[in-house]
Design a protein around this motif. Structure first.
Motif, PDB file in Angstrom:
ATOM      1  N   PRO A 129       0.766  -1.353   0.166  1.00  0.00           N
ATOM      2  CA  PRO A 129      -0.248  -0.034   0.053  1.00  0.00           C
ATOM      3  C   PRO A 129       0.787   1.187   0.058  1.00  0.00           C
ATOM      4  CG  PRO A 129      -0.154  -0.984   2.223  1.00  0.00           C
ATOM      5  CD  PRO A 129       0.746  -1.957   1.114  1.00  0.00           C
ATOM      6  N   LEU A 130       2.143   1.168   0.211  1.00  0.00           N
ATOM      7  CA  LEU A 130       2.855   2.525   0.305  1.00  0.00           C
ATOM      8  C   LEU A 130       3.204   2.715  -1.284  1.00  0.00           C
ATOM      9  CD1 LEU A 130       5.322   1.683   3.196  1.00  0.00           C
ATOM     10  CD2 LEU A 130       3.385   3.202   3.034  1.00  0.00           C
ATOM     11  N   ARG A 131       3.133   1.721  -1.783  1.00  0.00           N
ATOM     12  CA  ARG A 131       3.835   1.973  -3.481  1.00  0.00           C
ATOM     13  C   ARG A 131       2.515   2.026  -4.210  1.00  0.00           C
ATOM     14  NH1 ARG A 131       7.555  -0.502  -0.973  1.00  0.00           N
ATOM     15  NH2 ARG A 131       9.615   0.511  -1.027  1.00  0.00           N
ATOM     16  N   GLU A 132       1.372   1.345  -4.100  1.00  0.00           N
ATOM     17  CA  GLU A 132       0.243   1.259  -5.137  1.00  0.00           C
ATOM     18  C   GLU A 132      -1.085   1.692  -4.331  1.00  0.00           C
ATOM     19  OE1 GLU A 132       0.124  -2.470  -7.180  1.00  0.00           O
ATOM     20  OE2 GLU A 132       1.888  -3.173  -6.231  1.00  0.00           O
ATOM     21  N   PRO A 133      -1.888   2.337  -5.071  1.00  0.00           N
ATOM     22  CA  PRO A 133      -3.085   2.932  -4.666  1.00  0.00           C
ATOM     23  C   PRO A 133      -4.016   1.850  -3.899  1.00  0.00           C
ATOM     24  CG  PRO A 133      -3.313   2.738  -7.273  1.00  0.00           C
ATOM     25  CD  PRO A 133      -1.752   2.511  -6.793  1.00  0.00           C
ATOM     26  N   MET A 134      -4.711   2.466  -2.937  1.00  0.00           N
ATOM     27  CA  MET A 134      -5.416   1.514  -2.192  1.00  0.00           C
ATOM     28  C   MET A 134      -6.600   2.307  -1.816  1.00  0.00           C
ATOM     29  SD  MET A 134      -5.333  -1.626  -0.606  1.00  0.00           S
ATOM     30  CE  MET A 134      -3.537  -1.933  -0.879  1.00  0.00           C
ATOM     31  N   GLU A 135      -7.737   1.820  -1.889  1.00  0.00           N
ATOM     32  CA  GLU A 135      -9.008   2.602  -1.912  1.00  0.00           C
ATOM     33  C   GLU A 135      -9.996   2.032  -0.578  1.00  0.00           C
ATOM     34  OE1 GLU A 135     -10.875   5.112  -1.952  1.00  0.00           O
ATOM     35  OE2 GLU A 135     -10.646   5.125  -4.088  1.00  0.00           O
ATOM     36  N   LEU A 136     -10.104   3.096   0.303  1.00  0.00           N
ATOM     37  CA  LEU A 136     -10.981   2.743   1.407  1.00  0.00           C
ATOM     38  C   LEU A 136     -12.233   3.449   1.356  1.00  0.00           C
ATOM     39  CD1 LEU A 136      -8.705   2.921   4.443  1.00  0.00           C
ATOM     40  CD2 LEU A 136      -9.019   0.988   2.883  1.00  0.00           C
ATOM     41  N   ARG A 137     -12.558   4.218   0.273  1.00  0.00           N
ATOM     42  CA  ARG A 137     -13.723   4.959   0.233  1.00  0.00           C
ATOM     43  C   ARG A 137     -15.064   3.993   0.213  1.00  0.00           C
ATOM     44  NH1 ARG A 137     -12.870   9.568  -3.894  1.00  0.00           N
ATOM     45  NH2 ARG A 137     -11.190   9.752  -2.361  1.00  0.00           N
ATOM     46  N   THR A 138     -15.826   4.452   0.999  1.00  0.00           N
ATOM     47  CA  THR A 138     -17.089   3.500   1.159  1.00  0.00           C
ATOM     48  C   THR A 138     -18.371   4.477   0.897  1.00  0.00           C
ATOM     49  OG1 THR A 138     -15.935   2.352   2.599  1.00  0.00           O
ATOM     50  CG2 THR A 138     -18.412   2.158   2.694  1.00  0.00           C
ATOM     51  N   TYR A 139     -19.458   3.884   0.174  1.00  0.00           N
ATOM     52  CA  TYR A 139     -20.497   4.616   0.160  1.00  0.00           C
ATOM     53  C   TYR A 139     -21.829   3.925   0.834  1.00  0.00           C
ATOM     54  CZ  TYR A 139     -18.033   7.461  -3.349  1.00  0.00           C
ATOM     55  OH  TYR A 139     -17.265   8.286  -4.033  1.00  0.00           O
ATOM     56  N   LEU A 140     -22.469   4.611   1.773  1.00  0.00           N
ATOM     57  CA  LEU A 140     -23.607   4.074   2.255  1.00  0.00           C
ATOM     58  C   LEU A 140     -24.973   4.576   1.683  1.00  0.00           C
ATOM     59  CD1 LEU A 140     -22.365   4.130   6.061  1.00  0.00           C
ATOM     60  CD2 LEU A 140     -21.908   2.387   4.486  1.00  0.00           C
ATOM     61  N   GLY A 141     -25.687   3.620   1.415  1.00  0.00           N
ATOM     62  CA  GLY A 141     -27.031   4.206   0.964  1.00  0.00           C
ATOM     63  C   GLY A 141     -27.507   2.768  -0.059  1.00  0.00           C
ATOM     64  N   ARG A 142     -28.456   3.153  -0.333  1.00  0.00           N
ATOM     65  CA  ARG A 142     -29.202   2.208  -1.452  1.00  0.00           C
ATOM     66  C   ARG A 142     -28.620   2.135  -2.752  1.00  0.00           C
ATOM     67  NH1 ARG A 142     -34.691  -0.035  -1.808  1.00  0.00           N
ATOM     68  NH2 ARG A 142     -34.631   0.673   0.345  1.00  0.00           N
ATOM     69  N   ALA A 163     -29.352   6.754  -5.635  1.00  0.00           N
ATOM     70  CA  ALA A 163     -29.753   7.247  -4.257  1.00  0.00           C
ATOM     71  C   ALA A 163     -28.956   7.962  -3.714  1.00  0.00           C
ATOM     72  CB  ALA A 163     -30.507   5.842  -3.467  1.00  0.00           C
ATOM     73  N   PRO A 164     -29.458   8.989  -2.699  1.00  0.00           N
ATOM     74  CA  PRO A 164     -28.206   9.577  -1.775  1.00  0.00           C
ATOM     75  C   PRO A 164     -27.514   8.491  -1.089  1.00  0.00           C
ATOM     76  CG  PRO A 164     -30.680  10.050  -1.076  1.00  0.00           C
ATOM     77  CD  PRO A 164     -30.729   9.416  -2.269  1.00  0.00           C
ATOM     78  N   GLN A 165     -26.113   8.864  -0.999  1.00  0.00           N
ATOM     79  CA  GLN A 165     -25.301   8.060  -0.574  1.00  0.00           C
ATOM     80  C   GLN A 165     -24.313   8.884   0.674  1.00  0.00           C
ATOM     81  OE1 GLN A 165     -24.685   4.717  -1.666  1.00  0.00           O
ATOM     82  NE2 GLN A 165     -26.446   5.120  -3.024  1.00  0.00           N
ATOM     83  N   LEU A 166     -23.859   8.433   1.776  1.00  0.00           N
ATOM     84  CA  LEU A 166     -22.997   9.012   2.494  1.00  0.00           C
ATOM     85  C   LEU A 166     -21.660   8.446   2.062  1.00  0.00           C
ATOM     86  CD1 LEU A 166     -24.371   8.267   6.256  1.00  0.00           C
ATOM     87  CD2 LEU A 166     -24.701  10.260   4.683  1.00  0.00           C
TER      88      LEU A 166
END
Ligand code: SF4
Ligand code: SF4
Length: 504
Positions: A129-142, A163-166
């Motif tokens: 993860p120090l050299r390559e992209p790592m995605e933790l982004r999370t969307y909550l919702g329908r 639908a709306p997401q967090l």
């Protein structure tokens, strides 16, 4: 009446050679354990009052204090453990319901410790993860059933309405903690850390203090059974609205904020008179069926112009999976599940320790049921009740959660030592208290910084574990139970959790 003293829970030992009589312990202890005796020029302790919060030994400048568990001389007894004897004696003396704070501490209920995470070796390379992209982004919702795209002048764009997401930068959200149960400084620290890191905090049932409306887009506001502080601007200010049906620490019962904690600002925020008890009924009095729940969900969606996800929170109980299915069909965009180890400011000890089920089983059952019914995409699953570290987060995601709520780790970040005495209103660390002299011990700037650091540390660790599994996105781990193995679990437990035993 038979009267006797209960043995103390803790022993306070002071090294008299080291003690310089500075009085720091006398000033810091909100339980008045320490007193200065002028006659003999010595500081003495009343062990019986000590709750083991460790405020005094942390602040003792000479390291003169040692707080340790009291070693009683009761005969060891597997059945009649000391805690049962002490509880019976307490009730025989005073009657009433035994109260406690924070979460269930029964060790044999922690299933995260019986699950281990996989790692890549040779055939599937791990990712650094120090050299390559790592995605933790999370969307909550329908989420939609499928995605449709359209082409206009050579540009492809998404046709499906989402639908709306967090949006979360880490699949971790701060648990519901009401203003009143914790004080304003703690709320501000949580709100600011959420905004700065890119996650959410939750008002609980305490309403939203006017000064915190500026953090509204990172706030989940609750609509609980007492409806304290619920009004149009409150709903409008929020990023999401959560209907609270139950909580893990006290499933099936209501809440109680004593009148002495309801000062002018809490009174204004909760919309109740100063000094009045804030009693939350056990049920939501307008919800007696899934159809009733649907009405409230859609009333909130109407009131907020369908711009915000609506979450429904329940305690983890035997039929959580069936209830969750009904909740999704009733229009909930987020299912929040709170397990038996969930914390609270005050709960009857017997309820906290004996009612409900571990979150690991509820999560696995709910995720599986929603998958089997083909409706898993219609709601995100947010779990709470016993998350202690980033490894627990990784295991929860692999077991099927979209994100986790954390309460106790957040409070520990701002000083809590899990002494379990929140219900006394005298938290020496200034957290679960509204006494101005104690509440000022939490500095919102420092609290926000500490909470931010916690999330930062956990995100590094989560990325490391994902990389070790050869995964570069948290999305790829969600519900991927092949990355988990059980140790010391029965076949039935493995079956419910939907995981294989280690070695297979
Ligand atoms: S804080 Fe430490 S040094 Fe100061 S009075 Fe208490 S025991 Fe003595
Ligand atoms: S919040 Fe305060 S009273 Fe509650 S467990 Fe933590 S240190 Fe103890």
């Amino acid at each position: 009446m038979l009267n006797y003293q209960l043995p103390p829970d803790f022993d306070v030992m002071r090294d008299d050679h080291k003690c310089i009589r500075c009085g720091a312990c006398v000033e810091q202890c909100s339980y008045e354990v320490h007193t200065y005796d002028e006659t003999y020029d010595e500081v003495v302790a009343d062990n019986e009052k000590c709750v083991g919060c460790h405020r005094c030994d942390v602040f003792c400048p000479t390291g003169a204090l040692t707080i340790s568990l009291h070693r009683g001389d009761f005969r060891p007894n597997t059945n009649w453990k000391f805690e049962f004897i002490r509880n019976v004696r307490k009730q025989a003396l005073a009657g009433g319901v035994l109260l406690t704070g924070m979460g269930n501490d029964k060790l044999d209920l922690i299933y995260w410790d019986r699950m281990l995470v996989n790692a890549s070796q040779v055939t599937n390379p791990s990712i650094d993860p120090l050299r390559e992209p790592m995605e933790l982004r999370t969307y909550l919702g329908r989420k939609p059933e499928s995605l449709d795209f359209e082409e206009n002048d050579g540009h492809i764009s998404l046709k499906t309405e989402i639908a709306p997401q967090l949006e979360l930068n880490i699949p971790v959200v701060f648990s519901a903690m009401s203003y009143g149960a914790v004080n304003y400084n703690v709320c501000e620290g949580l709100a600011r850390a959420s905004k700065e890191f890119g996650t959410y905090w939750n008002t609980g049932e305490g309403g939203l203090h006017r000064n915190l409306y500026k953090y509204g887009s990172n706030t989940i506001v609750q609509v609980a059974s007492g409806r304290f502080g619920v009004h149009r601007e409150y709903l409008d200010a929020a990023g999401a609205v959560e209907i609270k049906i139950g909580q893990g620490a006290k499933p099936g019962i209501g809440g109680h904020l004593p009148g002495e904690k309801v000062g002018p600002e809490i009174s204004e925020t909760r919309m109740i008179p100063v000094g009045s008890d804030a009693l939350s009924p056990a049920p939501q009095h307008d919800i007696y069926s899934i159809e009733d729940l649907r009405q409230l969900i859609y009333a909130i969606k109407e009131a907020t112009r369908y711009e915000k996800p609506v979450s429904v929170k329940i305690s983890a109980v035997h039929n959580s999976a069936a209830i969750a299915s009904g909740m999704v069909r009733a229009g909930a965009d987020i299912i929040a599940l709170d397990g038996i180890r969930g914390s609270t400011g005050a709960a009857p000890t017997m309820i906290r320790d004996n009612v409900g089920i571990p979150i690991e089983f509820a999560l696995a059952a709910v995720d599986q049921r929603l998958r089997d019914e083909g409706i898993r995409h219609q709601a995100s699953v947010l779990i709470a009740g016993g998350i202690r570290c980033s490894a627990d987060v990784v295991k929860a995601i692999a077991l099927g959660a979209d994100a986790v709520y954390i309460g106790t780790p957040a409070l520990i970040s701002v000083g809590c030592t899990v002494c379990q005495k929140c219900y006394t209103g005298k938290c020496p660390w200034g957290i679960t208290t509204n006494r101005p002299d104690l509440a000022k011990r939490v500095n919102p700037d420092i609290a926000a910084e500490n909470l931010y650091h916690l999330l930062e540390g956990w995100s590094h660790e989560i990325m490391e574990m994902l990389g070790g599994m050869g995964i570069n996105s948290i999305e790829s781990l969600r519900g991927n139970r092949l990355h988990l193995r059980g140790v010391g679990l029965t076949d039935t437990e493995l079956d419910i959790l939907g995981i294989l035993p280690a070695g297979r």
